[in-house]
Design a protein around this motif. Structure first.
Motif, PDB file in Angstrom:
ATOM      1  N   LEU A 178       0.831  -1.207   0.000  1.00  0.00           N
ATOM      2  CA  LEU A 178       0.000   0.000   0.000  1.00  0.00           C
ATOM      3  C   LEU A 178       0.865   1.256   0.000  1.00  0.00           C
ATOM      4  O   LEU A 178       0.504   2.269  -0.613  1.00  0.00           O
ATOM      5  CB  LEU A 178      -0.929   0.011   1.214  1.00  0.00           C
ATOM      6  N   GLY A 179       1.999   1.186   0.675  1.00  0.00           N
ATOM      7  CA  GLY A 179       2.890   2.338   0.703  1.00  0.00           C
ATOM      8  C   GLY A 179       3.413   2.697  -0.674  1.00  0.00           C
ATOM      9  O   GLY A 179       3.647   3.871  -0.978  1.00  0.00           O
ATOM     10  N   LEU A 180       3.574   1.691  -1.534  1.00  0.00           N
ATOM     11  CA  LEU A 180       4.063   1.931  -2.889  1.00  0.00           C
ATOM     12  C   LEU A 180       2.977   2.492  -3.798  1.00  0.00           C
ATOM     13  O   LEU A 180       3.267   3.273  -4.702  1.00  0.00           O
ATOM     14  CB  LEU A 180       4.610   0.626  -3.483  1.00  0.00           C
ATOM     15  N   ALA A 229      -8.271  12.391   0.580  1.00  0.00           N
ATOM     16  CA  ALA A 229      -6.845  12.573   0.853  1.00  0.00           C
ATOM     17  C   ALA A 229      -6.038  11.387   0.345  1.00  0.00           C
ATOM     18  O   ALA A 229      -4.915  11.556  -0.155  1.00  0.00           O
ATOM     19  CB  ALA A 229      -6.619  12.760   2.354  1.00  0.00           C
ATOM     20  N   VAL A 230      -6.589  10.175   0.463  1.00  0.00           N
ATOM     21  CA  VAL A 230      -5.926   8.984  -0.079  1.00  0.00           C
ATOM     22  C   VAL A 230      -5.795   9.107  -1.596  1.00  0.00           C
ATOM     23  O   VAL A 230      -4.740   8.784  -2.171  1.00  0.00           O
ATOM     24  CB  VAL A 230      -6.702   7.704   0.290  1.00  0.00           C
ATOM     25  N   GLU A 231      -6.850   9.563  -2.249  1.00  0.00           N
ATOM     26  CA  GLU A 231      -6.816   9.723  -3.709  1.00  0.00           C
ATOM     27  C   GLU A 231      -5.718  10.703  -4.130  1.00  0.00           C
ATOM     28  O   GLU A 231      -5.009  10.478  -5.118  1.00  0.00           O
ATOM     29  CB  GLU A 231      -8.178  10.199  -4.203  1.00  0.00           C
ATOM     30  N   ILE A 232      -5.578  11.784  -3.386  1.00  0.00           N
ATOM     31  CA  ILE A 232      -4.552  12.783  -3.705  1.00  0.00           C
ATOM     32  C   ILE A 232      -3.158  12.203  -3.463  1.00  0.00           C
ATOM     33  O   ILE A 232      -2.251  12.353  -4.288  1.00  0.00           O
ATOM     34  CB  ILE A 232      -4.766  14.052  -2.861  1.00  0.00           C
ATOM     35  N   SER A 233      -3.000  11.505  -2.335  1.00  0.00           N
ATOM     36  CA  SER A 233      -1.705  10.917  -2.003  1.00  0.00           C
ATOM     37  C   SER A 233      -1.289   9.882  -3.037  1.00  0.00           C
ATOM     38  O   SER A 233      -0.111   9.770  -3.382  1.00  0.00           O
ATOM     39  CB  SER A 233      -1.763  10.282  -0.613  1.00  0.00           C
ATOM     40  N   ALA A 234      -2.261   9.107  -3.547  1.00  0.00           N
ATOM     41  CA  ALA A 234      -1.951   8.036  -4.499  1.00  0.00           C
ATOM     42  C   ALA A 234      -1.295   8.570  -5.769  1.00  0.00           C
ATOM     43  O   ALA A 234      -0.441   7.907  -6.369  1.00  0.00           O
ATOM     44  CB  ALA A 234      -3.218   7.259  -4.846  1.00  0.00           C
TER      45      ALA A 234
END
Length: 211
Positions: free
Chosen positions: A82-84, A124-129
């Motif tokens: 997930l970090g990748l 925020a997850v979408e932006i980080s991805a």
């Protein structure tokens, strides 16, 4: 005429999965979702927003991947992947949802984790991805699953389900939506039936007529 039930894979417990021998591979994936009070076109309830991703091979799936049990626990291995691909989230055993045995020549047990976020956290997850290491390479982007069916009975979830999914991803999606009470099973079955019929008609158009 009754609607057929949503198909399921063989489910086993986490304990049973951990007892499987070295001949089995373990895949761990995460379903991230959030309640969504919005309405499409001001009239169609969005219900929830669920994240899936477009993979490098053109198939849809959940974020995650294979975990080498010789070196990682399920959660540590999942969080590494997930970090990748997402870059900003860590799941725990408390997020574990299910384990299913896959059919076919490869002996794989597919583990699914699920965590409910706020809509702001999901965004925020979408932006980080977009800024993660694998974005544009192994991961081509996140997509939200449309959890509604339009009046034509194919728009929304039926159309989404007619896409190509990796391995168990489609069945894990249907399973999670059912057990987490995000959609009634009969609505899921109707959407799957409509998707199957659409795929059948598309195939018939491609095949030469026998007449």
């Amino acid at each position: 005429m009754s609607t057929p039930a949503v198909p399921e894979l063989k489910q086993i417990s986490r304990v049973e999965a951990m007892r499987l021998g070295p001949g089995w591979s373990h895949s761990c994936h995460a379903m991230l979702y959030a309640a969504n009070p919005g309405q499409l076109f001001g009239r169609i309830p969005m219900r929830f927003s669920v994240l899936m991703q477009m993979r490098f091979d053109g198939l849809l799936g959940f974020p995650g991947g294979f975990v080498d049990r010789r070196f990682w626990s399920l959660e540590d291995g999942l969080n590494r992947v997930l970090g990748l691909g997402l870059g900003c989230l860590r799941l725990t055993e408390a997020d574990y949802l299910s384990s299913h045995l896959t059919e076919g020549p490869h002996r794989v047990v597919a583990h699914l984790y699920a965590r409910q976020l706020t809509l702001e956290q999901l965004h925020a997850v979408e932006i980080s991805a977009v800024h993660s290491r694998d974005h544009g390479l192994e991961v081509l982007g996140l997509v939200r699953v449309p959890l509604y069916t339009q009046k034509d009975r194919v728009g929304g979830l039926p159309n989404f389900l007619s896409n190509a999914f990796i391995s168990t991803a489609k069945y894990q999606l249907l399973f999670a939506l059912k057990v987490l009470n995000m959609m009634p099973e009969e609505k899921l079955a109707e959407a799957l039936a409509a998707a199957t019929e659409k795929q059948k008609k598309a195939l018939e158009k491609l095949l030469p007529s026998s007449s």
